[in-house]
Motif scaffolding. Structure first.
Motif, PDB file in Angstrom:
ATOM      1  N   LEU A  87      14.793 -11.569   2.818  1.00 31.43           N
ATOM      2  CA  LEU A  87      13.801 -11.288   1.430  1.00 31.43           C
ATOM      3  C   LEU A  87      14.407  -9.847   1.170  1.00 31.43           C
ATOM      4  CD1 LEU A  87      10.264 -11.947   3.223  1.00 31.43           C
ATOM      5  CD2 LEU A  87      11.716 -13.261   1.643  1.00 31.43           C
ATOM      6  N   ALA A  88      14.378  -9.380  -0.155  1.00 29.31           N
ATOM      7  CA  ALA A  88      15.017  -8.428  -0.701  1.00 29.31           C
ATOM      8  C   ALA A  88      14.007  -7.277  -0.622  1.00 29.31           C
ATOM      9  CB  ALA A  88      15.730  -8.993  -2.031  1.00 29.31           C
ATOM     10  N   MET A  89      12.722  -7.695  -0.259  1.00 35.30           N
ATOM     11  CA  MET A  89      11.811  -6.516  -0.439  1.00 35.30           C
ATOM     12  C   MET A  89      11.510  -5.849   0.720  1.00 35.30           C
ATOM     13  SD  MET A  89       9.030  -8.411  -3.133  1.00 35.30           S
ATOM     14  CE  MET A  89       7.700  -8.281  -1.837  1.00 35.30           C
ATOM     15  N   GLY A  90      11.136  -4.700   0.846  1.00 35.40           N
ATOM     16  CA  GLY A  90      10.847  -3.824   2.010  1.00 35.40           C
ATOM     17  C   GLY A  90       9.790  -2.777   1.708  1.00 35.40           C
ATOM     18  N   ASN A  91       9.498  -1.965   2.605  1.00 44.04           N
ATOM     19  CA  ASN A  91       8.867  -0.888   2.640  1.00 44.04           C
ATOM     20  C   ASN A  91       9.418   0.318   2.024  1.00 44.04           C
ATOM     21  OD1 ASN A  91       6.692  -2.173   3.992  1.00 44.04           O
ATOM     22  ND2 ASN A  91       7.605  -1.811   6.100  1.00 44.04           N
ATOM     23  N   PRO A  96       6.133   6.124   7.886  1.00 39.13           N
ATOM     24  CA  PRO A  96       5.593   7.071   7.028  1.00 39.13           C
ATOM     25  C   PRO A  96       4.505   7.796   7.682  1.00 39.13           C
ATOM     26  CG  PRO A  96       4.480   4.905   6.704  1.00 39.13           C
ATOM     27  CD  PRO A  96       5.796   4.739   7.587  1.00 39.13           C
ATOM     28  N   GLY A  97       4.003   9.204   7.457  1.00 37.93           N
ATOM     29  CA  GLY A  97       3.272  10.047   7.775  1.00 37.93           C
ATOM     30  C   GLY A  97       1.845   9.786   7.228  1.00 37.93           C
ATOM     31  N   CYS A  98       1.931   9.365   5.978  1.00 40.87           N
ATOM     32  CA  CYS A  98       0.605   8.955   5.329  1.00 40.87           C
ATOM     33  C   CYS A  98       0.072   7.763   5.854  1.00 40.87           C
ATOM     34  CB  CYS A  98       0.859   8.714   3.878  1.00 40.87           C
ATOM     35  SG  CYS A  98      -0.618   8.304   2.684  1.00 40.87           S
ATOM     36  N   LEU A  99      -1.460   7.903   6.170  1.00 43.59           N
ATOM     37  CA  LEU A  99      -2.166   6.768   6.610  1.00 43.59           C
ATOM     38  C   LEU A  99      -2.199   5.603   5.664  1.00 43.59           C
ATOM     39  CD1 LEU A  99      -5.005   8.799   8.424  1.00 43.59           C
ATOM     40  CD2 LEU A  99      -2.974   7.564   9.444  1.00 43.59           C
ATOM     41  N   VAL A 100      -2.378   5.822   4.327  1.00 47.18           N
ATOM     42  CA  VAL A 100      -2.405   4.804   3.390  1.00 47.18           C
ATOM     43  C   VAL A 100      -0.977   4.003   3.297  1.00 47.18           C
ATOM     44  CG1 VAL A 100      -2.379   4.446   0.835  1.00 47.18           C
ATOM     45  CG2 VAL A 100      -4.053   6.266   1.803  1.00 47.18           C
ATOM     46  N   GLU A 101      -0.083   4.793   3.270  1.00 47.28           N
ATOM     47  CA  GLU A 101       1.324   4.100   3.596  1.00 47.28           C
ATOM     48  C   GLU A 101       1.360   3.246   4.849  1.00 47.28           C
ATOM     49  OE1 GLU A 101       5.879   4.516   2.139  1.00 47.28           O
ATOM     50  OE2 GLU A 101       4.533   6.472   2.212  1.00 47.28           O
ATOM     51  N   GLN A 102       0.830   3.652   5.633  1.00 48.33           N
ATOM     52  CA  GLN A 102       0.798   2.877   7.047  1.00 48.33           C
ATOM     53  C   GLN A 102       0.020   1.756   6.919  1.00 48.33           C
ATOM     54  OE1 GLN A 102      -0.653   5.520  10.239  1.00 48.33           O
ATOM     55  NE2 GLN A 102       1.196   7.087   9.738  1.00 48.33           N
ATOM     56  N   ALA A 103      -0.844   1.788   6.269  1.00 47.79           N
ATOM     57  CA  ALA A 103      -2.039   0.685   6.020  1.00 47.79           C
ATOM     58  C   ALA A 103      -1.209  -0.532   5.237  1.00 47.79           C
ATOM     59  CB  ALA A 103      -3.092   0.925   5.514  1.00 47.79           C
ATOM     60  N   VAL A 104      -0.407  -0.154   4.290  1.00 51.03           N
ATOM     61  CA  VAL A 104       0.365  -0.834   3.389  1.00 51.03           C
ATOM     62  C   VAL A 104       1.387  -1.436   4.121  1.00 51.03           C
ATOM     63  CG1 VAL A 104       2.109  -0.680   1.282  1.00 51.03           C
ATOM     64  CG2 VAL A 104      -0.124   0.447   1.027  1.00 51.03           C
ATOM     65  N   ASN A 105       1.975  -0.568   4.871  1.00 51.28           N
ATOM     66  CA  ASN A 105       3.326  -1.196   5.651  1.00 51.28           C
ATOM     67  C   ASN A 105       2.926  -2.131   6.615  1.00 51.28           C
ATOM     68  OD1 ASN A 105       4.989   0.660   4.219  1.00 51.28           O
ATOM     69  ND2 ASN A 105       5.671   1.666   6.148  1.00 51.28           N
ATOM     70  N   ALA A 106       1.817  -1.956   7.299  1.00 51.72           N
ATOM     71  CA  ALA A 106       1.344  -2.913   8.079  1.00 51.72           C
ATOM     72  C   ALA A 106       0.794  -4.258   7.633  1.00 51.72           C
ATOM     73  CB  ALA A 106       0.036  -2.344   8.867  1.00 51.72           C
ATOM     74  N   ALA A 107       0.335  -4.274   6.332  1.00 53.97           N
ATOM     75  CA  ALA A 107       0.201  -5.517   5.488  1.00 53.97           C
ATOM     76  C   ALA A 107       1.387  -5.989   5.235  1.00 53.97           C
ATOM     77  CB  ALA A 107      -0.912  -5.306   4.542  1.00 53.97           C
ATOM     78  N   ASN A 109       4.374  -5.901   6.394  1.00 52.80           N
ATOM     79  CA  ASN A 109       5.245  -6.225   7.292  1.00 52.80           C
ATOM     80  C   ASN A 109       4.705  -7.729   8.004  1.00 52.80           C
ATOM     81  OD1 ASN A 109       6.852  -3.955   7.341  1.00 52.80           O
ATOM     82  ND2 ASN A 109       5.781  -2.840   8.978  1.00 52.80           N
ATOM     83  N   GLN A 110       3.510  -7.776   8.005  1.00 52.34           N
ATOM     84  CA  GLN A 110       3.074  -9.079   8.406  1.00 52.34           C
ATOM     85  C   GLN A 110       3.089 -10.139   7.632  1.00 52.34           C
ATOM     86  OE1 GLN A 110       1.356  -9.715  11.644  1.00 52.34           O
ATOM     87  NE2 GLN A 110       1.917 -11.854  10.708  1.00 52.34           N
ATOM     88  N   ALA A 111       3.131  -9.681   6.176  1.00 49.84           N
ATOM     89  CA  ALA A 111       3.524 -10.800   5.101  1.00 49.84           C
ATOM     90  C   ALA A 111       4.757 -11.229   5.111  1.00 49.84           C
ATOM     91  CB  ALA A 111       2.959 -10.450   3.866  1.00 49.84           C
ATOM     92  N   PHE A 112       5.657 -10.235   5.280  1.00 51.65           N
ATOM     93  CA  PHE A 112       7.433 -10.529   5.443  1.00 51.65           C
ATOM     94  C   PHE A 112       7.505 -11.297   6.649  1.00 51.65           C
ATOM     95  CE2 PHE A 112       7.917  -6.247   3.003  1.00 51.65           C
ATOM     96  CZ  PHE A 112       7.614  -6.945   1.692  1.00 51.65           C
ATOM     97  N   GLN A 113       6.885 -11.050   7.782  1.00 52.90           N
ATOM     98  CA  GLN A 113       7.158 -11.921   8.927  1.00 52.90           C
ATOM     99  C   GLN A 113       6.729 -13.314   8.767  1.00 52.90           C
ATOM    100  OE1 GLN A 113       5.285  -9.727  12.142  1.00 52.90           O
ATOM    101  NE2 GLN A 113       6.745  -7.929  11.981  1.00 52.90           N
ATOM    102  N   ASP A 114       5.576 -13.415   8.198  1.00 51.98           N
ATOM    103  CA  ASP A 114       4.994 -14.802   7.950  1.00 51.98           C
ATOM    104  C   ASP A 114       5.983 -15.560   7.125  1.00 51.98           C
ATOM    105  OD1 ASP A 114       2.746 -14.223   9.774  1.00 51.98           O
ATOM    106  OD2 ASP A 114       1.393 -13.894   7.930  1.00 51.98           O
ATOM    107  N   ALA A 115       6.434 -14.776   6.007  1.00 52.97           N
ATOM    108  CA  ALA A 115       7.170 -15.721   5.080  1.00 52.97           C
ATOM    109  C   ALA A 115       8.629 -15.946   5.604  1.00 52.97           C
ATOM    110  CB  ALA A 115       7.357 -14.874   3.652  1.00 52.97           C
ATOM    111  N   GLU A 116       9.135 -15.120   6.357  1.00 56.51           N
ATOM    112  CA  GLU A 116      10.351 -15.252   6.972  1.00 56.51           C
ATOM    113  C   GLU A 116      10.286 -16.573   7.880  1.00 56.51           C
ATOM    114  OE1 GLU A 116      12.087 -11.786   8.709  1.00 56.51           O
ATOM    115  OE2 GLU A 116      12.786 -11.065   6.583  1.00 56.51           O
ATOM    116  N   ALA A 117       9.112 -16.585   8.671  1.00 57.40           N
ATOM    117  CA  ALA A 117       8.796 -17.529   9.716  1.00 57.40           C
ATOM    118  C   ALA A 117       8.897 -18.991   9.223  1.00 57.40           C
ATOM    119  CB  ALA A 117       7.875 -17.320  10.449  1.00 57.40           C
ATOM    120  N   LEU A 118       7.985 -19.263   8.007  1.00 54.88           N
ATOM    121  CA  LEU A 118       7.976 -20.281   7.057  1.00 54.88           C
ATOM    122  C   LEU A 118       9.275 -20.636   6.562  1.00 54.88           C
ATOM    123  CD1 LEU A 118       6.125 -22.564   6.265  1.00 54.88           C
ATOM    124  CD2 LEU A 118       5.543 -21.133   4.174  1.00 54.88           C
ATOM    125  N   LEU A 119      10.121 -19.837   6.303  1.00 53.30           N
ATOM    126  CA  LEU A 119      11.393 -20.080   5.575  1.00 53.30           C
ATOM    127  C   LEU A 119      12.481 -20.468   6.726  1.00 53.30           C
ATOM    128  CD1 LEU A 119      12.985 -20.412   3.107  1.00 53.30           C
ATOM    129  CD2 LEU A 119      13.701 -17.855   3.252  1.00 53.30           C
TER     130      LEU A 119
END
Length: 158
Positions: A87-91, A96-107, A109-119
């Protein structure tokens, strides 16, 4: 971001090789792929190390397949290429020190892992023999003529 097309290119080369009655030179493969023979030799050396191809030196030499197309999957070739990023996308930032960005990254990261596993799972389901069979269906529909020396000359569509 530039896309990594090595997997597509290597699969293309392997299927061309499967259609040949004997060894194919790096020069012939490079012409078909519109690249430099050195690029072909570098890629093929890695595949040779994994046992998918072999090379013969001298007059009449070149590259040949050393594997059964029905036993090699897209995932096998992907792994032989060193598992390039899927995947060409990333965080934006990885720690990050920002809690908002930590939440975004967590979501994400899980989506990227799921997509890669499926592919990767899908890559494991597709053999080189299946790609070859699809090529042959297309070849018959087009009229049944194939020549590696000229197949790419007039049209880049296949």
């Amino acid at each position: 971001m530039k896309r990594d097309s090595r997997l597509s290119g290597v699969l293309h080369v392997l299927l061309h090789m499967a259609e040949q009655g004997g060894p194919v030179t790096s020069e012939t493969l490079a012409k078909a792929m519109d690249t430099n023979p050195v690029v072909i030799r570098r890629i093929m050396a890695g595949l040779r190390d994994q046992g998918y191809v072999r090379s013969e030196k001298g007059h009449g030499g070149g590259w040949t397949l050393a594997c059964d197309l029905s036993e090699v999957t897209l995932r096998d070739i992907y792994t032989a290429l060193g598992c390039p990023p899927l995947l060409a996308m990333g965080n934006r930032t990885e720690a990050p020190g920002c809690l908002v960005e930590q939440a975004v990254n967590a979501a994400l990261n899980q989506a990227f892992q799921d997509a890669e596993a499926l592919l990767l799972s899908r890559f494991g389901d597709v053999t080189l023999a299946a790609l070859s069979a699809d090529f042959h269906r297309r070849l018959v529909a087009r009229g049944g003529f194939f020549d590696l020396e000229t197949v790419h000359g007039s049209s880049r569509t296949e």
